[in-house]
Design an enzyme around this catalytic site. Sequence first.
Site, short mmCIF file in Angstrom:
data_model
loop_
_atom_site.label_atom_id
_atom_site.label_comp_id
_atom_site.label_asym_id
_atom_site.label_seq_id
_atom_site.Cartn_x
_atom_site.Cartn_y
_atom_site.Cartn_z
N TYR A 1 -71.11 2.97 17.36
CA TYR A 1 -72.08 3.87 17.96
C TYR A 1 -71.73 3.98 19.45
O TYR A 1 -72.03 3.10 20.25
CB TYR A 1 -73.51 3.35 17.78
CG TYR A 1 -74.55 4.18 18.51
CD1 TYR A 1 -74.56 5.57 18.39
CD2 TYR A 1 -75.50 3.59 19.33
CE1 TYR A 1 -75.49 6.34 19.06
CE2 TYR A 1 -76.44 4.35 20.01
CZ TYR A 1 -76.43 5.72 19.87
OH TYR A 1 -77.35 6.49 20.55
N ASN B 1 -70.34 10.38 19.22
CA ASN B 1 -71.06 11.14 20.25
C ASN B 1 -70.18 12.08 21.06
O ASN B 1 -70.50 12.44 22.19
CB ASN B 1 -71.82 10.19 21.18
CG ASN B 1 -73.30 10.12 20.80
OD1 ASN B 1 -73.93 11.15 20.54
ND2 ASN B 1 -73.86 8.92 20.78
N HIS C 1 -79.06 13.48 12.72
CA HIS C 1 -77.73 13.41 12.13
C HIS C 1 -77.85 13.43 10.61
O HIS C 1 -78.89 13.08 10.06
CB HIS C 1 -77.02 12.11 12.52
CG HIS C 1 -76.75 11.95 13.97
ND1 HIS C 1 -75.49 12.06 14.52
CD2 HIS C 1 -77.57 11.67 15.01
CE1 HIS C 1 -75.54 11.85 15.82
NE2 HIS C 1 -76.79 11.61 16.16
N ASP D 1 -71.02 7.28 14.73
CA ASP D 1 -71.48 8.29 15.67
C ASP D 1 -70.70 8.07 16.96
O ASP D 1 -71.05 7.20 17.76
CB ASP D 1 -72.99 8.16 15.89
CG ASP D 1 -73.52 9.14 16.93
OD1 ASP D 1 -72.73 9.99 17.41
OD2 ASP D 1 -74.71 9.05 17.28
#
Length: 271
Positions: free
Chosen positions: A113, A160, A262, A158
């Site tokens: 993450y 990002n 998401h 993720d």
Amino acid sequence: MPLIISTWNINSVRLRIELVAKFLKATRPDVLCLQETKCPDDAFPLKRFAKLGYTHVAMSGQKGYHGVAIVSRLPFEATATRSFCDKQDCRHVAVTIGEQAGLKDPATLHNFYVPAGGDEPDPAVNPKFAHKLQFLDEMRAAVDLHPANGARSILVGDLNVAPLEHDVWSHKQMLKVVSHTPVECEKLVAVQQAGAWVDAMRAHVPPSEKLYTWWSYRAADWAASDRGRRLDHVWVSQALGDRVSSMTVTRAARGWTQPSDHVPVTVKLEM
């Protein structure tokens, strides 16, 4: 044997455990990687996952923020976590799946993450953006994220960053928006190139086509406006580059009751 892996930023595993259950019952992946669990390890819903058949869990969690977990129907040979940027903010967990799970040759699975980076894409005035850039630099430099020749490795999560032109709804309008600024895209691509990772999602959906995994809560009608971004990723090492036989984005999950922003991404690897 086939190995089915899903990844999903769930935005609070306890709040959305029934959505997770719905997805697991419908899709039945062997392994589910979760991000933003927002849950300390001692409060993780282990019993609920066990009832669903996912009895093997590796996690790195904290109260209210961040957090990652890997839940599996298959046993792990080993688990590990590591920190970045001298912070203990629970953004990585890894497992090795091998002989106990029926794999002749072991595979390492990393779940990440990456920091979101805040709203202002200027590290001089936004510490969150500076943290994100440093995090990506440290990922690029991390030797354990550079699979050796023949190593069977998978990196999901993720991240990002929506690095490609058609990973966002409007390349031109997003160039100054965090997640698609040139510096972020360059740094994420540098992480990928340093490890010679294969973008498994784009191996199935050409870069010329739109591909999203996230839609903002701010949109009055997310489906109609369709202003999405591909923030969630699945990468595989060169040894697995031709082993990804399918890839699915469960777009419908964005329309479930009280959804995450998401949606899950699922790949099938012929191991």
